[in-house]
Enzyme design. Structure first.
Site, mmCIF file in Angstrom:
data_model
loop_
_atom_site.group_PDB
_atom_site.id
_atom_site.type_symbol
_atom_site.label_atom_id
_atom_site.label_comp_id
_atom_site.label_asym_id
_atom_site.label_seq_id
_atom_site.Cartn_x
_atom_site.Cartn_y
_atom_site.Cartn_z
ATOM 1 N N ASN A 32 0.827 -1.300 -0.236
ATOM 2 C CA ASN A 32 0.224 -0.296 0.068
ATOM 3 C C ASN A 32 0.658 1.309 -0.005
ATOM 4 O O ASN A 32 0.510 2.152 0.316
ATOM 5 C CB ASN A 32 -0.821 0.429 1.435
ATOM 6 N N HIS A 37 7.588 6.038 1.006
ATOM 7 C CA HIS A 37 8.099 4.533 1.730
ATOM 8 C C HIS A 37 9.169 4.423 -0.171
ATOM 9 O O HIS A 37 10.003 3.958 -0.558
ATOM 10 C CB HIS A 37 7.014 3.350 0.638
ATOM 11 N N LYS A 147 11.649 7.018 10.051
ATOM 12 C CA LYS A 147 11.596 7.556 10.885
ATOM 13 C C LYS A 147 10.152 7.907 11.635
ATOM 14 O O LYS A 147 9.787 8.406 12.947
ATOM 15 C CB LYS A 147 12.145 9.143 11.544
ATOM 16 N N ASP A 149 7.788 5.662 11.932
ATOM 17 C CA ASP A 149 7.816 5.005 13.114
ATOM 18 C C ASP A 149 8.535 4.714 13.917
ATOM 19 O O ASP A 149 9.698 4.271 14.077
ATOM 20 C CB ASP A 149 7.362 3.548 12.642
HETATM 21 O O1 PAF Z 1 6.794 -0.977 9.142
HETATM 22 C C1 PAF Z 1 6.100 -1.685 8.668
HETATM 23 O O2 PAF Z 1 5.694 -1.471 7.615
HETATM 24 C C2 PAF Z 1 6.442 -3.097 9.227
HETATM 25 O O3 PAF Z 1 6.322 -2.734 10.363
HETATM 26 C C3 PAF Z 1 7.523 -3.417 8.658
HETATM 27 C C4 PAF Z 1 8.909 -3.288 9.352
HETATM 28 C C5 PAF Z 1 7.521 -3.949 6.937
HETATM 29 C C6 PAF Z 1 7.041 -5.414 9.210
HETATM 30 O O4 PAF Z 1 6.531 -5.979 8.813
#
Ligand code: PAF
Length: 279
Positions: A32, A37, A147, A149
């Site tokens: 998604n 990203h 960062k 998360d």
């Molecule tokens: O941040 C995320 O999308 C998820 O927690 C990760 C690091 C891909 C682990 O499933």
């Protein structure tokens, strides 16, 4: 990038594909994908000849009342966005990642039960376990995490350090909209009026950072005031917390690298954000 991007679903094939790569830079995701990203993937490109992005919605990190089954699965659209940015997309099905019941776990430190962990029991154990598995499968030299998360990033850094994993972890700055809202897959669930209000979280964090820089040291009061302000504007607050950047514990007197973190719900949508403060 030399070749067409490859989409690989099996661990065996992935290992064959990566066997001759001198340097692999890795971005784990749950798909998604949004611009935030893609930024991580661009950063990965600066650190490895082969860029691998994993797309895997990890059941282990969802609680029984969370949205594992409803989590958006958009593999085709994600792969289109990654064209020209990544070399390999690793998109395993659940039985490929968990061919047998996972009874071994990476147990994260006690801080994993605070902040977001207090509201999502077992979440960071699930994250640490799947990231350890992905690291073992991909064997990257470098891995990039956002960062945004912050707690996840801190726990992964501790895991890499304490298990002597030969991987450099890069924490990438949070990508934001013009009004300061941190990009997140969850923003798409905000109603129009909520979307406008959502930017307030970042403004509030900036205000706290400013107060700390100007010498305010009553952190408990700053946290309380911020939570009350959010509540008065209609947010349901999980926490506003001032912590040390590395440990994520309450700062020691004189600690210089701090982070202010917040998590709160607007309507049905839970938003998180943070700001680093260097004194
Ligand atoms: O941040 C995320 O999308 C998820 O927690 C990760 C690091 C891909 C682990 O499933």
């Amino acid at each position: 990038m030399k070749n067409e991007m490859q989409i690989i679903h099996s661990v065996f094939e992935l290992r064959q594909r990566l066997a001759t790569e001198p340097t692999v830079a890795f971005v784990p995701t749950m798909g998604n994908l949004h611009e935030g990203h893609l930024d991580l993937v661009r950063i990965a490109r600066e650190h490895g000849r082969c860029v691998v992005v994993s797309i895997f919605v990890n059941p282990l990190q969802f609680g029984p009342n969370e949205d594992f089954h409803k989590y958006p699965r958009t593999l085709q659209a994600d792969c289109e966005k990654l064209q020209g940015l990544a070399d390999v997309v690793f998109a395993p099905a659940v039985p490929e990642m968990y061919p047998e019941q996972q009874t071994m776990f990476v147990e994260p430190p006690p801080v994993a039960t605070e902040l977001c962990g207090a509201f999502r029991p077992g979440h960071f154990r699930g994250v640490a376990t799947v990231v350890m598995k992905l690291f073992n499968i991909v064997q990257p030299q470098v891995a990039v995490f956002g960062k945004k998360d912050y707690q996840q990033l801190a726990i992964i850094r501790q895991m890499v350090a304490q298990f002597n994993l030969p991987i450099t972890i890069i924490g990438a700055e949070t990508k934001r909209s013009a009004d300061g809202l941190a990009l997140s897959s969850r923003n798409q669930y905000l109603a129009e009026n909520e979307r406008t209000e959502a930017a307030f979280m970042n403004q509030m964090l900036k205000g706290i950072a400013q107060a700390i820089k100007q010498g305010e040291r009553d952190f408990a009061r700053l946290e309380q005031d911020a939570m009350q302000t959010l509540e008065s504007r209609g947010w349901q607050v999980d926490y506003v917390a001032i912590r040390g950047q590395q440990s994520l514990l309450r700062p020691e007197p004189g600690e210089k690298a701090l982070v202010v973190l917040a998590a709160a719900k607007l309507g049905m949508t839970r938003l998180i954000d943070n700001i680093e403060v260097f004194l």
